[in-house]
Design a protein around this motif. Structure first.
Motif, PDB file in Angstrom:
ATOM      1  N   ILE A  28      23.881  42.445  20.868  1.00 48.08           N
ATOM      2  CA  ILE A  28      22.745  43.327  21.189  1.00 48.08           C
ATOM      3  C   ILE A  28      22.760  44.503  20.220  1.00 48.08           C
ATOM      4  N   LEU A  29      21.669  44.699  19.505  1.00 47.50           N
ATOM      5  CA  LEU A  29      21.576  45.736  18.490  1.00 47.50           C
ATOM      6  C   LEU A  29      20.388  46.645  18.775  1.00 47.50           C
ATOM      7  N   ALA A  30      20.537  47.920  18.446  1.00 48.50           N
ATOM      8  CA  ALA A  30      19.469  48.903  18.677  1.00 48.50           C
ATOM      9  C   ALA A  30      19.184  49.647  17.376  1.00 48.50           C
ATOM     10  N   TYR A  31      17.924  49.614  16.951  1.00 49.97           N
ATOM     11  CA  TYR A  31      17.524  50.283  15.708  1.00 49.97           C
ATOM     12  C   TYR A  31      16.325  51.196  15.975  1.00 49.97           C
ATOM     13  N   SER A  32      16.223  52.246  15.167  1.00 49.87           N
ATOM     14  CA  SER A  32      15.069  53.148  15.239  1.00 49.87           C
ATOM     15  C   SER A  32      13.792  52.374  14.957  1.00 49.87           C
ATOM     16  N   LYS A  33      12.739  52.698  15.713  1.00 49.99           N
ATOM     17  CA  LYS A  33      11.439  52.057  15.511  1.00 49.99           C
ATOM     18  C   LYS A  33      10.622  52.734  14.416  1.00 49.99           C
ATOM     19  N   ILE A  34      11.135  53.831  13.856  1.00 49.57           N
ATOM     20  CA  ILE A  34      10.359  54.601  12.893  1.00 49.57           C
ATOM     21  C   ILE A  34      10.681  54.125  11.478  1.00 49.57           C
ATOM     22  N   CYS A  35       9.681  53.565  10.801  1.00 52.39           N
ATOM     23  CA  CYS A  35       9.884  53.024   9.460  1.00 52.39           C
ATOM     24  C   CYS A  35      10.349  54.121   8.508  1.00 52.39           C
ATOM     25  N   THR A  36      11.276  53.784   7.633  1.00 57.26           N
ATOM     26  CA  THR A  36      11.817  54.753   6.682  1.00 57.26           C
ATOM     27  C   THR A  36      10.925  54.935   5.462  1.00 57.26           C
ATOM     28  N   HIS A  37       9.735  54.328   5.483  1.00 59.33           N
ATOM     29  CA  HIS A  37       8.786  54.533   4.390  1.00 59.33           C
ATOM     30  C   HIS A  37       7.930  55.763   4.676  1.00 59.33           C
ATOM     31  N   VAL A  38       6.953  55.644   5.603  1.00 62.46           N
ATOM     32  CA  VAL A  38       6.126  56.800   5.952  1.00 62.46           C
ATOM     33  C   VAL A  38       6.071  57.054   7.454  1.00 62.46           C
ATOM     34  N   GLY A  39       6.944  56.399   8.238  1.00 64.00           N
ATOM     35  CA  GLY A  39       7.041  56.730   9.655  1.00 64.00           C
ATOM     36  C   GLY A  39       6.203  55.905  10.603  1.00 64.00           C
ATOM     37  N   CYS A  40       5.665  54.773  10.185  1.00 62.06           N
ATOM     38  CA  CYS A  40       4.904  53.916  11.103  1.00 62.06           C
ATOM     39  C   CYS A  40       5.865  53.256  12.109  1.00 62.06           C
ATOM     40  N   PRO A  41       5.354  52.850  13.283  1.00 60.10           N
ATOM     41  CA  PRO A  41       6.207  52.166  14.260  1.00 60.10           C
ATOM     42  C   PRO A  41       6.498  50.732  13.828  1.00 60.10           C
ATOM     43  N   VAL A  42       7.773  50.379  13.759  1.00 54.98           N
ATOM     44  CA  VAL A  42       8.195  49.031  13.373  1.00 54.98           C
ATOM     45  C   VAL A  42       8.470  48.239  14.641  1.00 54.98           C
ATOM     46  N   ALA A  43       7.761  47.128  14.844  1.00 52.94           N
ATOM     47  CA  ALA A  43       7.936  46.419  16.115  1.00 52.94           C
ATOM     48  C   ALA A  43       7.637  44.934  16.039  1.00 52.94           C
ATOM     49  N   LEU A  44       7.460  44.376  14.841  1.00 53.20           N
ATOM     50  CA  LEU A  44       7.147  42.955  14.717  1.00 53.20           C
ATOM     51  C   LEU A  44       8.414  42.198  14.341  1.00 53.20           C
ATOM     52  N   VAL A  45       8.927  41.390  15.274  1.00 53.56           N
ATOM     53  CA  VAL A  45      10.198  40.683  15.075  1.00 53.56           C
ATOM     54  C   VAL A  45       9.926  39.218  14.755  1.00 53.56           C
ATOM     55  N   GLU A  46      10.558  38.731  13.674  1.00 51.17           N
ATOM     56  CA  GLU A  46      10.495  37.315  13.317  1.00 51.17           C
ATOM     57  C   GLU A  46      11.822  36.684  13.735  1.00 51.17           C
ATOM     58  N   GLN A  47      11.802  35.871  14.778  1.00 52.42           N
ATOM     59  CA  GLN A  47      13.035  35.406  15.395  1.00 52.42           C
ATOM     60  C   GLN A  47      13.870  34.531  14.475  1.00 52.42           C
ATOM     61  N   HIS A  48      13.257  33.646  13.702  1.00 49.55           N
ATOM     62  CA  HIS A  48      14.023  32.684  12.914  1.00 49.55           C
ATOM     63  C   HIS A  48      14.747  33.339  11.745  1.00 49.55           C
ATOM     64  N   THR A  49      14.108  34.317  11.104  1.00 45.54           N
ATOM     65  CA  THR A  49      14.734  34.982   9.954  1.00 45.54           C
ATOM     66  C   THR A  49      15.459  36.257  10.349  1.00 45.54           C
ATOM     67  N   HIS A  50      15.277  36.702  11.610  1.00 46.38           N
ATOM     68  CA  HIS A  50      15.843  37.973  12.082  1.00 46.38           C
ATOM     69  C   HIS A  50      15.308  39.150  11.276  1.00 46.38           C
ATOM     70  N   HIS A  51      14.070  39.056  10.873  1.00 51.38           N
ATOM     71  CA  HIS A  51      13.443  40.138  10.113  1.00 51.38           C
ATOM     72  C   HIS A  51      12.562  40.987  11.019  1.00 51.38           C
ATOM     73  N   LEU A  52      12.506  42.260  10.692  1.00 52.34           N
ATOM     74  CA  LEU A  52      11.697  43.225  11.419  1.00 52.34           C
ATOM     75  C   LEU A  52      10.656  43.768  10.444  1.00 52.34           C
ATOM     76  N   LEU A  53       9.377  43.667  10.804  1.00 51.74           N
ATOM     77  CA  LEU A  53       8.290  43.993   9.880  1.00 51.74           C
ATOM     78  C   LEU A  53       7.537  45.245  10.309  1.00 51.74           C
ATOM     79  N   CYS A  54       7.261  46.101   9.331  1.00 51.64           N
ATOM     80  CA  CYS A  54       6.390  47.256   9.567  1.00 51.64           C
ATOM     81  C   CYS A  54       4.961  46.835   9.245  1.00 51.64           C
ATOM     82  N   PRO A  55       4.029  46.952  10.191  1.00 50.07           N
ATOM     83  CA  PRO A  55       2.659  46.471   9.956  1.00 50.07           C
ATOM     84  C   PRO A  55       1.850  47.334   9.003  1.00 50.07           C
TER      85      PRO A  55
END
Length: 351
Positions: free
Chosen positions: A269-296
């Motif tokens: 179980i891992l916990a990460y900030s939802k605030i993108c380190t680019h310009v601060g948008c909410p990051v919340a799109l998870v791709e289960q197979h690649t374990h990638h988290l996408l900023c929209p």
């Protein structure tokens, strides 16, 4: 008055050859529109100049009104009714300021700028010295014909409107670090979150505030998390600010697929900030197979299995990780604040 530029004889022959080959006729230049009153009547030209100047001056008035509205109608803490008039009058004033510049520019182009149709052949991308000299001459002629050089009042009003128009943005951005707070470095205010205020804060779901047990987090699931002490903040505005900084995305991965970051998690179980380190948008799109988290917003992509490192996009650093464990009742709790400052990288810049 219509004026066509002379076409070289060689170009005429080429055009004729194309016409004969393809069987169509050259339509030529469209008939010129009736001559404008501003070309025939000096008084009409002067009247149009005054109208354009008036629009530019009106833009300055609306810009000043925007600043006045922002100061006179502030957004007050715990008073959502103050948001509407602030946004309404500020938006209207800024909108009309730019609209006035636009109307003045269009009116200037239609009534005072030259209205000649011209026809000229294509030329190579890199112009010869002769063509460059001709271009300079055209610019000089355009300045003379448009009158921008001799219409002093009109020119100064346009420059004044363009200079004053950005001031509302300057005022609003400057207000992000108000003098009343002693011009504290904003980075210091954003470096720490309320996760660090107390030891062993429970992770609760947003928005219902229900605590989460480790057994609730299944493989492939994702939870939007806030700290349990968020509701202790009574000031509504401050509560929103702290929530924005402390927001967390909680996920669970197979432990054997975690490359790094497992020591600050709990059994995958891992916990990460939802605030993108680019310009601060909410990051919340998870791709289960690649374990990638996408900023929209700008497609920055983070690898959850590898300490949320950046694998694609403009973000320059990983998402900060929140160290977690469980308490005696099996509920997930924090072990302190994020391991790095949250949000865009410029927040880390020192004075």
């Amino acid at each position: 008055m219509s004026k066509n530029k002379n076409i070289p004889e060689e170009t005429v022959h080429q055009t004729t050859a194309v016409v004969l080959e393809h069987g169509f006729t050259n339509p030529g230049v469209e008939p010129h529109e009736p001559e404008r009153m501003t070309n025939k009547d000096a008084k009409a030209a002067k009247r149009a100049e005054r109208q354009v100047t008036a629009w530019f001056l009106l833009s300055i008035v609306f810009t000043i009104a925007a600043i006045v509205a922002y100061i006179a109608l502030p957004i007050r803490d715990n008073d959502m009714s103050s948001v509407h008039p602030n946004n309404l009058f500020l938006g209207l004033a800024v909108g009309f300021a730019f609209l006035s510049i636009g109307i003045g520019a269009v009116h200037y182009a239609k009534q005072l700028m030259p209205s000649h149709e011209m026809q000229e052949p294509r030329h190579e991308v890199r112009s010869s010295d002769e063509v460059r000299e001709e271009a300079a001459e055209i610019l000089h002629t355009a300045n003379e014909e448009s009158g921008i050089g001799r219409r002093t009042v009109l020119r100064r009003s346009l420059i004044g409107a363009a200079v004053v128009a950005p001031l509302p943005g300057v005022v609003m951005l400057r207000d992000l670090a108000p003098v009343s707070q002693g011009l504290v470095n904003p980075a210091e205010k954003l470096r720490h979150t309320i996760w660090g205020d107390k030891a062993s804060l429970r992770l609760v779901q947003d928005p219902d505030g229900r605590p989460i047990k480790a057994s609730d987090v299944q493989l492939g699931s994702a939870f939007h998390i806030i700290p349990e002490n968020l509701n202790d903040i009574e000031n509504h505005s401050q509560k929103i600010i702290e929530k924005a900084k402390a927001a967390v995305l909680l996920v669970r991965l197979p432990e054997d697929e975690i490359v790094s970051g497992a020591e600050d998690g709990y059994h995958g179980i891992l916990a990460y900030s939802k605030i993108c380190t680019h310009v601060g948008c909410p990051v919340a799109l998870v791709e289960q197979h690649t374990h990638h988290l996408l900023c929209p917003c700008h497609q920055s992509t983070f690898d959850i299995a590898d300490s949320a490192k950046v694998v694609f996009g403009p973000a320059s650093r990983p998402l900060p990780q929140l160290p977690i464990t469980v308490d005696s009742e099996g509920y997930l709790v924090s072990k302190g604040d994020f391991k790095a400052p949250v949000g865009p990288s410029f927040w880390e810049i020192e004075k």
